[in-house]
Design a protein around this motif. Structure first.
Motif, PDB file in Angstrom:
ATOM      1  N   SER A  96       0.850  -1.089   0.024  1.00  0.00           N
ATOM      2  CA  SER A  96      -0.010   0.031  -0.065  1.00  0.00           C
ATOM      3  C   SER A  96       0.735   1.111  -0.060  1.00  0.00           C
ATOM      4  N   PHE A 131      -3.249   3.035   6.515  1.00  0.00           N
ATOM      5  CA  PHE A 131      -3.693   1.851   5.898  1.00  0.00           C
ATOM      6  C   PHE A 131      -4.950   1.273   6.660  1.00  0.00           C
ATOM      7  N   ALA A 176      -7.541   3.576   5.798  1.00  0.00           N
ATOM      8  CA  ALA A 176      -8.098   3.138   4.278  1.00  0.00           C
ATOM      9  C   ALA A 176      -8.945   2.127   4.344  1.00  0.00           C
ATOM     10  N   LEU A 177      -8.661   1.238   5.382  1.00  0.00           N
ATOM     11  CA  LEU A 177      -9.630  -0.022   5.442  1.00  0.00           C
ATOM     12  C   LEU A 177     -10.740   0.241   6.137  1.00  0.00           C
ATOM     13  N   ILE A 198      -7.417  -3.538  -2.435  1.00  0.00           N
ATOM     14  CA  ILE A 198      -6.987  -1.920  -2.174  1.00  0.00           C
ATOM     15  C   ILE A 198      -5.482  -1.704  -2.260  1.00  0.00           C
ATOM     16  N   ALA A 199      -4.621  -2.355  -1.448  1.00  0.00           N
ATOM     17  CA  ALA A 199      -3.221  -2.159  -1.481  1.00  0.00           C
ATOM     18  C   ALA A 199      -2.492  -2.298  -2.859  1.00  0.00           C
ATOM     19  N   LEU A 237      -3.768   0.745  -4.616  1.00  0.00           N
ATOM     20  CA  LEU A 237      -2.818   1.920  -4.251  1.00  0.00           C
ATOM     21  C   LEU A 237      -1.491   1.929  -4.936  1.00  0.00           C
ATOM     22  N   THR A 266      -4.726   9.028  -5.348  1.00  0.00           N
ATOM     23  CA  THR A 266      -6.126   8.423  -4.850  1.00  0.00           C
ATOM     24  C   THR A 266      -6.759   9.180  -3.723  1.00  0.00           C
ATOM     25  N   ALA A 284     -10.095   3.150  -0.902  1.00  0.00           N
ATOM     26  CA  ALA A 284      -9.431   3.375   0.413  1.00  0.00           C
ATOM     27  C   ALA A 284      -9.800   4.766   1.124  1.00  0.00           C
TER      28      ALA A 284
END
Length: 193
Positions: free
Chosen positions: A19, A26, A29-30, A58-59, A62, A72, A116
């Motif tokens: 990520s 992170f 983001a999650l 998602i990672a 990103l 992003t 994210a």
């Protein structure tokens, strides 16, 4: 720790590394806490399969966005927060939105970079506007908007100063999807070349 738990922690650790974000960013983001992500990464708590798959997806998105210098949602929020003035903050907001449009047109999953959840811009109006514009772009592309874009209307109207229009004109020229959130920005100010 059993082999399956080791595999899950390895997947989450790889996702965090890929990520390019800090553990706290992170986790944001999650849409979880840094402490919860830490327990998942250590194996003390078992995440759902859906969480692990989403973290990896998602990672990866990103990472690809960063490699191709595509903004992003987290990067856009950071750029707004670090902007030297409101004009630059608006430019960063619209540039991020335009990058999202490009990703949505690709239809290859790269829009996951905008799933994210961003950190705060330190301005409630910009936080809500970023969510609103993101949701609007996803809906326009026929995709379900990310959960983080579901925001409440601002408690007070936000009508940024305008060099040519008075408040009544701004309100009249604001798209409905923004007015419903108590944000008033003329539609033409959201257009880019």
């Amino acid at each position: 720790m059993d082999k399956d738990s080791q595999a899950v922690t390895a997947l989450l650790n790889h996702a965090l590394d890929e990520s390019g974000l800090s553990q706290a960013a992170f986790a944001t983001a999650l849409r979880t806490s840094a402490s919860r992500l830490s327990t998942y990464r250590s194996g003390r708590t078992k995440p759902t399969a859906q969480f692990v798959l989403r973290a990896g997806r998602i990672a990866h998105a990103l990472h690809d966005a960063r490699e191709h210098r595509i903004m992003t949602a987290p990067a856009t929020a950071t750029a707004i927060r670090e902007a030297s003035d409101d004009d630059w903050a608006w430019r960063m907001l619209l540039q991020g939105r335009d990058h999202l449009r490009l990703l949505l047109k690709r239809r290859d999953g790269s829009e996951a970079a905008w799933e994210a959840a961003p950190g705060t811009t330190l301005h409630t109006g910009f936080d809500t506007l970023l969510a609103a514009l993101t949701a609007h772009e996803f809906k326009g592309a026929g995709e379900p908007p990310p959960d983080w874009t579901k925001v409440a209307p601002l408690p007070e109207p936000w009508i940024p100063d305008h060099p040519f229009l008075d408040h009544a004109q701004i309100i009249e020229q604001t798209p409905d999807h923004l007015a419903q959130l108590n944000i008033f920005v003329p539609d033409r100010d959201l257009a880019t070349a």
